[in-house]
Structures are given as C-alpha cells and as structure tokens.
Design a protein around this motif. Structure first.
Motif, mmCIF file in Angstrom:
data_model
loop_
_atom_site.group_PDB
_atom_site.id
_atom_site.type_symbol
_atom_site.label_atom_id
_atom_site.label_comp_id
_atom_site.label_asym_id
_atom_site.label_seq_id
_atom_site.Cartn_x
_atom_site.Cartn_y
_atom_site.Cartn_z
ATOM 1 N N TYR A 92 5.579 -14.734 -4.048
ATOM 2 C CA TYR A 92 5.673 -13.375 -4.578
ATOM 3 C C TYR A 92 5.178 -12.381 -3.529
ATOM 4 N N TYR A 93 5.933 -11.307 -3.391
ATOM 5 C CA TYR A 93 5.624 -10.266 -2.414
ATOM 6 C C TYR A 93 5.540 -8.911 -3.113
ATOM 7 N N CYS A 94 4.632 -8.061 -2.646
ATOM 8 C CA CYS A 94 4.675 -6.681 -3.108
ATOM 9 C C CYS A 94 5.317 -5.819 -2.026
ATOM 10 N N ASN A 95 5.971 -4.785 -2.479
ATOM 11 C CA ASN A 95 6.742 -3.909 -1.597
ATOM 12 C C ASN A 95 6.512 -2.465 -2.011
ATOM 13 N N ALA A 96 6.460 -1.579 -1.037
ATOM 14 C CA ALA A 96 6.356 -0.154 -1.336
ATOM 15 C C ALA A 96 7.467 0.591 -0.627
ATOM 16 N N ASP A 97 8.171 1.421 -1.363
ATOM 17 C CA ASP A 97 9.146 2.341 -0.783
ATOM 18 C C ASP A 97 8.455 3.701 -0.650
ATOM 19 N N TYR A 98 8.523 4.261 0.544
ATOM 20 C CA TYR A 98 7.857 5.526 0.767
ATOM 21 C C TYR A 98 8.725 6.412 1.643
ATOM 22 N N ASN A 99 8.247 7.582 1.933
ATOM 23 C CA ASN A 99 9.085 8.592 2.586
ATOM 24 C C ASN A 99 9.714 8.129 3.895
ATOM 25 N N TYR A 100 9.017 7.256 4.609
ATOM 26 C CA TYR A 100 9.481 6.885 5.941
ATOM 27 C C TYR A 100 10.030 5.462 6.017
ATOM 28 N N GLY A 101 10.181 4.804 4.896
ATOM 29 C CA GLY A 101 10.744 3.470 4.933
ATOM 30 C C GLY A 101 10.224 2.575 3.825
ATOM 31 N N SER A 102 10.061 1.296 4.162
ATOM 32 C CA SER A 102 9.649 0.297 3.187
ATOM 33 C C SER A 102 8.636 -0.622 3.840
#
Length: 114
Positions: A92-102
């Motif tokens: 399992y991985y956590c991921n964040a999408d943000y203004n400049y990418g992922s």
C-alpha cells in the motif's frame, strides 16, 4: 511534498489494520491524498482518496470496509481497513496530488492470511 506510510503488517481474514501517512513539505499546495495498492502481478490501483475539502471516494472492492480520514492538525492521513480479505494483500502506498505534481511515499506491506 514528502510522504511516509506506516502501519502495514499481518492480519487474519476478517481482521483490521490502520495505515498512516505522514505528510510534510508544501502541504498548502495539496489538493488530494490517496491510498493505492499493488499486488504481485497486478497494476497499482486506487483504493481510497480524500480531497482538501474532505470528500472521500473508494474503490468498489473496499467500499463499506475501508475508511479514509485525515487529521489536519497532525498532517496525517489514515486508512482504516476492516473486514480484511486475502485479496487485500498488497503493498500500500500513499500519494499526494499537489500544485506542482504528484508525490509518493514508500510502500507498506499488508498481508491478510490465516
């Protein structure tokens, strides 16, 4: 943005685990955080996600069993996994999408077996 996942381990079928994702860096720029998983031989798939506004969504296979939540004061995102099944076995991985990418955290292994 940096992410660190933890909380994986061995659980019996029907059991529970809670995964944690610590988020740091440009937190203000994040608009969604998700939990993904990848089982051997399979593609990585989205399990659950939560937006900045708190809207959550789930894969059909986990709906009603998993709950994603966040603690803004602690910059943490959690995945409560109940009624675990052997098919939930994966990294399992956590991921964040943000203004400049992922950004991705390192994986944490969940094994569901008797």
């Amino acid at each position: 943005v940096q992410l660190q996942a933890s909380g994986g381990g061995l659980a019996q079928p029907g059991g529970s685990l809670r995964l944690s994702c610590a988020v740091s860096g440009s937190i203000f720029s994040i608009y969604a955080v998700g939990w993904y998983r990848q089982a051997p031989g399979n593609q990585r798939e989205l399990v659950a996600g939560i937006t900045r506004s708190g809207t959550a969504n789930y894969a059909g296979s986990v709906k009603g069993r998993f709950t994603i939540s966040r603690n803004n004061a602690k910059d943490m995102v959690y995945l409560q996994m109940d009624s675990l099944k052997p098919d939930d076995t994966a990294v399992y991985y956590c991921n964040a999408d943000y203004n400049y990418g992922s950004a991705w955290g390192q994986g944490t292994l969940v094994t569901v077996s008797s």
